[in-house]
Scaffold this active site. Sequence first.
Site, PDB file in Angstrom:
ATOM      1  CG  ASP A 211      -2.111   0.897   1.071  1.00  0.00           C
ATOM      2  OD1 ASP A 211      -2.381   1.346  -0.059  1.00  0.00           O
ATOM      3  OD2 ASP A 211      -2.791   1.167   2.086  1.00  0.00           O
TER       4      ASP A 211
ATOM      5  CG  HIS B  78      -0.144   2.249  -9.329  1.00  0.00           C
ATOM      6  ND1 HIS B  78      -0.388   1.854  -8.036  1.00  0.00           N
ATOM      7  CD2 HIS B  78      -1.229   2.989  -9.700  1.00  0.00           C
ATOM      8  CE1 HIS B  78      -1.565   2.324  -7.653  1.00  0.00           C
ATOM      9  NE2 HIS B  78      -2.089   3.020  -8.635  1.00  0.00           N
TER      10      HIS B  78
ATOM     11  CG  LEU C 138       9.469 -16.747  -3.630  1.00  0.00           C
ATOM     12  CD1 LEU C 138       9.335 -16.793  -2.108  1.00  0.00           C
ATOM     13  CD2 LEU C 138       9.815 -15.328  -4.081  1.00  0.00           C
TER      14      LEU C 138
HETATM   15  C1  IPE Z   1      -5.383  -2.981  -0.499  1.00  0.00           C
HETATM   16  O1  IPE Z   1      -5.017  -1.654  -0.616  1.00  0.00           O
HETATM   17  C2  IPE Z   1      -5.355  -3.643  -1.851  1.00  0.00           C
HETATM   18  C3  IPE Z   1      -4.030  -3.839  -2.450  1.00  0.00           C
HETATM   19  C4  IPE Z   1      -2.893  -3.555  -1.875  1.00  0.00           C
HETATM   20  C5  IPE Z   1      -4.014  -4.429  -3.771  1.00  0.00           C
HETATM   21  P1  IPE Z   1      -6.114  -0.492  -0.787  1.00  0.00           P
HETATM   22  O2  IPE Z   1      -5.370   0.780  -0.846  1.00  0.00           O
HETATM   23  O3  IPE Z   1      -7.000  -0.810  -1.925  1.00  0.00           O
HETATM   24  O4  IPE Z   1      -6.947  -0.625   0.568  1.00  0.00           O
HETATM   25  P2  IPE Z   1      -7.890   0.414   1.296  1.00  0.00           P
HETATM   26  O5  IPE Z   1      -8.862   0.892   0.276  1.00  0.00           O
HETATM   27  O6  IPE Z   1      -7.042   1.521   1.798  1.00  0.00           O
HETATM   28  O7  IPE Z   1      -8.505  -0.365   2.408  1.00  0.00           O
HETATM   29  C1  IPE Z   2      -1.400   0.237  -3.457  1.00  0.00           C
HETATM   30  O1  IPE Z   2      -1.226   1.605  -3.412  1.00  0.00           O
HETATM   31  C2  IPE Z   2      -1.608  -0.291  -4.847  1.00  0.00           C
HETATM   32  C3  IPE Z   2      -2.934  -0.855  -5.127  1.00  0.00           C
HETATM   33  C4  IPE Z   2      -3.922  -0.882  -4.269  1.00  0.00           C
HETATM   34  C5  IPE Z   2      -3.157  -1.421  -6.443  1.00  0.00           C
HETATM   35  P1  IPE Z   2      -2.461   2.618  -3.417  1.00  0.00           P
HETATM   36  O2  IPE Z   2      -2.778   2.954  -4.822  1.00  0.00           O
HETATM   37  O3  IPE Z   2      -3.576   2.081  -2.624  1.00  0.00           O
HETATM   38  O4  IPE Z   2      -1.802   3.867  -2.695  1.00  0.00           O
HETATM   39  P2  IPE Z   2      -2.509   4.869  -1.668  1.00  0.00           P
HETATM   40  O5  IPE Z   2      -3.110   4.037  -0.583  1.00  0.00           O
HETATM   41  O6  IPE Z   2      -3.529   5.622  -2.426  1.00  0.00           O
HETATM   42  O7  IPE Z   2      -1.384   5.720  -1.181  1.00  0.00           O
HETATM   43 MG    MG Z   3      -4.131   2.259  -0.674  1.00  0.00          MG
END
Ligand code: IPE
Ligand code: IPE
Ligand code: MG
Length: 247
Positions: free
Chosen positions: A27, A44, A138
């Site tokens: 995240d 990303h 792995l």
């Molecule tokens: C969880 O992260 C999903 C992934 C890492 C793929 P999100 O950023 O989507 O989660 P929330 O919305 O903060 O709970």
């Molecule tokens: C995690 O990073 C990637 C996915 C959920 C695909 P986020 O895109 O959720 O990043 P934040 O939480 O907005 O910083």
């Molecule tokens: Mg997120």
Amino acid sequence: MSARATQLKGKILKKGNLPAHVAIIMDGNGRWAKKRGLPRTAGHKAGVKTVKRIVKAAGDLGISVLTLFTFSQENWKRPKSEVSAIMKLLYETTKRELNELDKNNVRLITTGRIEKFSPRRRQILEEAMERTKDNTGLILNLALNYGGRTEILDAVKRIARDVKTGKLSLDQLTEEKFSGYLYTKDLPDPDLLIRTSGEMRISNFLLWQTSYTELYVTDVLWPSFSAVDFYEAIWDYQNRERRFGRV
Ligand code: IPE
Ligand code: IPE
Ligand code: MG
């Protein structure tokens, strides 16, 4: 590798009780980008580099399974342009890194409803799985279009079907048998769950499987998550006492 990384890695290997299965909620890509005045997609893209780094580090340590929460069922609710950018990165990276993964003896698998993806793109994933299926290093498990509640519901539906057709009797349904109906049926439960970016929630990830998983949350944003950060999480895990309800 930095001196700190080498030192930590040495300590971890000496200690020995490695987690067999590490799961990560990757995240913070969006926040990382925002802090730099960049579009979310740049976050990303940077996150992919971290994936490479951590897959390498996990493989080198001798961890058996690394599950990466890559795209949740809920992530479809993001703007269309962001979803397409993530998907594009996923397929491009899989294609580009396949030789390297194979060379490193990594076996790629997925968890989640990938049948929802377009056939052309699913094929890229399926080819990568096929090509690496005999690798013994792995296991890299990408959670894609994954939702924990849906996984449990899917299991319940299949169980109901098997009961109806007489393949399973309800009295025989144990926790172990139930686990066998989940997408992750061939994997051990995660020993350690890492979440980057400080959020203290599970976000519908591996709900059944994490009942006794050790949790580790770091404020580091995923694109900045280093091998040392990963080692620190492992070291933290190695120094905990897992009780499973006992004293
Ligand atoms: C969880 O992260 C999903 C992934 C890492 C793929 P999100 O950023 O989507 O989660 P929330 O919305 O903060 O709970
Ligand atoms: C995690 O990073 C990637 C996915 C959920 C695909 P986020 O895109 O959720 O990043 P934040 O939480 O907005 O910083
Ligand atoms: Mg997120």
